[in-house]
Design a protein around this motif. Structure first.
Motif, PDB file in Angstrom:
ATOM      1  N   MET A   1     103.374   4.372  -7.969  1.00 47.87           N
ATOM      2  CA  MET A   1     102.505   3.613  -8.841  1.00 47.87           C
ATOM      3  C   MET A   1     103.287   3.033 -10.017  1.00 47.87           C
ATOM      4  SD  MET A   1      99.108   3.125  -9.481  1.00 47.87           S
ATOM      5  CE  MET A   1      98.123   2.667 -10.839  1.00 47.87           C
ATOM      6  N   ILE A   2     104.170   3.834 -10.612  1.00 52.45           N
ATOM      7  CA  ILE A   2     104.909   3.343 -11.777  1.00 52.45           C
ATOM      8  C   ILE A   2     105.837   2.195 -11.396  1.00 52.45           C
ATOM      9  CG2 ILE A   2     106.845   4.972 -11.674  1.00 52.45           C
ATOM     10  CD1 ILE A   2     106.600   5.094 -14.785  1.00 52.45           C
ATOM     11  N   SER A   3     106.410   2.238 -10.198  1.00 49.47           N
ATOM     12  CA  SER A   3     107.319   1.170  -9.769  1.00 49.47           C
ATOM     13  C   SER A   3     106.584  -0.156  -9.627  1.00 49.47           C
ATOM     14  CB  SER A   3     107.981   1.533  -8.440  1.00 49.47           C
ATOM     15  OG  SER A   3     108.862   2.612  -8.615  1.00 49.47           O
ATOM     16  N   LYS A   4     105.410  -0.119  -9.008  1.00 51.09           N
ATOM     17  CA  LYS A   4     104.637  -1.350  -8.833  1.00 51.09           C
ATOM     18  C   LYS A   4     104.157  -1.894 -10.169  1.00 51.09           C
ATOM     19  CE  LYS A   4     103.095  -0.486  -4.149  1.00 51.09           C
ATOM     20  NZ  LYS A   4     101.979  -0.327  -3.232  1.00 51.09           N
ATOM     21  N   THR A   5     103.731  -1.008 -11.057  1.00 54.25           N
ATOM     22  CA  THR A   5     103.267  -1.431 -12.380  1.00 54.25           C
ATOM     23  C   THR A   5     104.420  -2.027 -13.170  1.00 54.25           C
ATOM     24  OG1 THR A   5     101.570   0.283 -12.362  1.00 54.25           O
ATOM     25  CG2 THR A   5     102.130  -0.665 -14.500  1.00 54.25           C
ATOM     26  N   PHE A   6     105.588  -1.374 -13.117  1.00 56.29           N
ATOM     27  CA  PHE A   6     106.773  -1.889 -13.799  1.00 56.29           C
ATOM     28  C   PHE A   6     107.098  -3.299 -13.312  1.00 56.29           C
ATOM     29  CE2 PHE A   6     111.297  -2.773 -13.805  1.00 56.29           C
ATOM     30  CZ  PHE A   6     111.631  -2.560 -15.130  1.00 56.29           C
ATOM     31  N   SER A   7     107.121  -3.485 -11.994  1.00 59.88           N
ATOM     32  CA  SER A   7     107.451  -4.792 -11.422  1.00 59.88           C
ATOM     33  C   SER A   7     106.430  -5.853 -11.827  1.00 59.88           C
ATOM     34  CB  SER A   7     107.538  -4.703  -9.897  1.00 59.88           C
ATOM     35  OG  SER A   7     108.622  -3.879  -9.526  1.00 59.88           O
ATOM     36  N   ALA A   8     105.168  -5.478 -11.846  1.00 58.99           N
ATOM     37  CA  ALA A   8     104.118  -6.423 -12.241  1.00 58.99           C
ATOM     38  C   ALA A   8     104.289  -6.844 -13.700  1.00 58.99           C
ATOM     39  CB  ALA A   8     102.739  -5.814 -12.011  1.00 58.99           C
ATOM     40  N   ILE A   9     104.590  -5.903 -14.567  1.00 55.56           N
ATOM     41  CA  ILE A   9     104.791  -6.219 -15.987  1.00 55.56           C
ATOM     42  C   ILE A   9     106.057  -7.058 -16.164  1.00 55.56           C
ATOM     43  CG2 ILE A   9     105.314  -5.233 -18.253  1.00 55.56           C
ATOM     44  CD1 ILE A   9     103.408  -2.902 -17.456  1.00 55.56           C
ATOM     45  N   ARG A  10     107.136  -6.656 -15.494  1.00 53.72           N
ATOM     46  CA  ARG A  10     108.399  -7.418 -15.555  1.00 53.72           C
ATOM     47  C   ARG A  10     108.167  -8.873 -15.169  1.00 53.72           C
ATOM     48  NH1 ARG A  10     111.596  -5.988 -10.678  1.00 53.72           N
ATOM     49  NH2 ARG A  10     110.068  -7.458  -9.884  1.00 53.72           N
ATOM     50  N   ASP A  11     107.466  -9.071 -14.055  1.00 57.55           N
ATOM     51  CA  ASP A  11     107.204 -10.429 -13.582  1.00 57.55           C
ATOM     52  C   ASP A  11     106.211 -11.160 -14.482  1.00 57.55           C
ATOM     53  OD1 ASP A  11     108.973  -9.839 -11.556  1.00 57.55           O
ATOM     54  OD2 ASP A  11     107.415  -9.492 -10.052  1.00 57.55           O
ATOM     55  N   GLY A  12     105.226 -10.440 -15.002  1.00 58.99           N
ATOM     56  CA  GLY A  12     104.254 -11.047 -15.906  1.00 58.99           C
ATOM     57  C   GLY A  12     104.877 -11.533 -17.203  1.00 58.99           C
ATOM     58  N   LEU A  13     105.928 -10.854 -17.643  1.00 53.71           N
ATOM     59  CA  LEU A  13     106.637 -11.255 -18.856  1.00 53.71           C
ATOM     60  C   LEU A  13     107.661 -12.358 -18.592  1.00 53.71           C
ATOM     61  CD1 LEU A  13     107.230  -7.746 -20.460  1.00 53.71           C
ATOM     62  CD2 LEU A  13     105.683  -9.528 -21.272  1.00 53.71           C
ATOM     63  N   GLY A  14     107.871 -12.643 -17.316  1.00 53.05           N
ATOM     64  CA  GLY A  14     108.823 -13.692 -16.962  1.00 53.05           C
ATOM     65  C   GLY A  14     110.277 -13.249 -17.008  1.00 53.05           C
ATOM     66  N   LEU A  15     110.492 -11.942 -17.040  1.00 56.41           N
ATOM     67  CA  LEU A  15     111.860 -11.435 -17.073  1.00 56.41           C
ATOM     68  C   LEU A  15     112.511 -11.596 -15.703  1.00 56.41           C
ATOM     69  CD1 LEU A  15     111.135  -8.151 -19.049  1.00 56.41           C
ATOM     70  CD2 LEU A  15     111.997 -10.321 -19.944  1.00 56.41           C
ATOM     71  N   TYR A  16     113.737 -12.031 -15.694  1.00 53.47           N
ATOM     72  CA  TYR A  16     114.523 -12.214 -14.460  1.00 53.47           C
ATOM     73  C   TYR A  16     113.906 -13.257 -13.526  1.00 53.47           C
ATOM     74  CZ  TYR A  16     116.867  -8.082 -16.168  1.00 53.47           C
ATOM     75  OH  TYR A  16     117.554  -7.190 -16.962  1.00 53.47           O
ATOM     76  N   ASP A  17     113.170 -14.205 -14.088  1.00 57.74           N
ATOM     77  CA  ASP A  17     112.598 -15.274 -13.267  1.00 57.74           C
ATOM     78  C   ASP A  17     113.665 -16.102 -12.561  1.00 57.74           C
ATOM     79  OD1 ASP A  17     109.987 -14.645 -13.704  1.00 57.74           O
ATOM     80  OD2 ASP A  17     109.575 -16.277 -15.096  1.00 57.74           O
ATOM     81  N   HIS A  18     114.870 -16.100 -13.114  1.00 62.52           N
ATOM     82  CA  HIS A  18     115.965 -16.860 -12.517  1.00 62.52           C
ATOM     83  C   HIS A  18     116.448 -16.230 -11.207  1.00 62.52           C
ATOM     84  CE1 HIS A  18     117.839 -13.681 -14.879  1.00 62.52           C
ATOM     85  NE2 HIS A  18     118.851 -13.750 -14.037  1.00 62.52           N
ATOM     86  N   ALA A  19     116.085 -14.972 -10.962  1.00 65.27           N
ATOM     87  CA  ALA A  19     116.517 -14.270  -9.753  1.00 65.27           C
ATOM     88  C   ALA A  19     115.387 -14.214  -8.731  1.00 65.27           C
ATOM     89  CB  ALA A  19     116.946 -12.847 -10.102  1.00 65.27           C
ATOM     90  N   GLU A  20     115.774 -14.181  -7.463  1.00 68.62           N
ATOM     91  CA  GLU A  20     114.779 -13.992  -6.408  1.00 68.62           C
ATOM     92  C   GLU A  20     114.060 -12.675  -6.657  1.00 68.62           C
ATOM     93  OE1 GLU A  20     116.476 -14.181  -2.454  1.00 68.62           O
ATOM     94  OE2 GLU A  20     118.071 -15.476  -3.221  1.00 68.62           O
ATOM     95  N   LYS A  21     112.799 -12.598  -6.255  1.00 66.56           N
ATOM     96  CA  LYS A  21     112.010 -11.400  -6.514  1.00 66.56           C
ATOM     97  C   LYS A  21     112.678 -10.144  -5.952  1.00 66.56           C
ATOM     98  CE  LYS A  21     107.181 -11.000  -7.361  1.00 66.56           C
ATOM     99  NZ  LYS A  21     105.831 -11.357  -7.047  1.00 66.56           N
TER     100      LYS A  21
END
Length: 78
Positions: A1-21
């Motif tokens: 659960m924490i991994s999915k939540t972390f990834s969702a927040i990371r992506d929601g903040l636009g962090l590492y958008d330059h990299a493939e998911k």
């Protein structure tokens, strides 16, 4: 659960958008890096990671990592 939540927040903040998911850092990759850096400082990371045993912490701090090296591509004539 924490991994999915972390990834969702990371992506929601636009962090590492330059990299493939698939190539963006995960929660456990960052956790492992932190544990290894703390260990290299000579501090036992077990308590910070809230592990009950050193054996569990060793999963994050083992020295058997594969070391990757970037090399230029080559063409092979057929």
């Amino acid at each position: 659960m924490i991994s999915k939540t972390f990834s969702a927040i990371r992506d929601g903040l636009g962090l590492y958008d330059h990299a493939e998911k698939a190539k963006r850092p995960t929660f456990h990759e960052i956790r492992r890096l932190s544990a290894k850096l703390i260990d290299e400082m000579g501090i036992n990371p077990r308590q910070r990671m809230a592990h009950a045993s050193d054996k569990t912490t060793q999963i994050y701090t083992d020295k058997n990592d594969v070391e990757w090296h970037k090399v230029p591509p080559i063409s092979v004539a057929i």
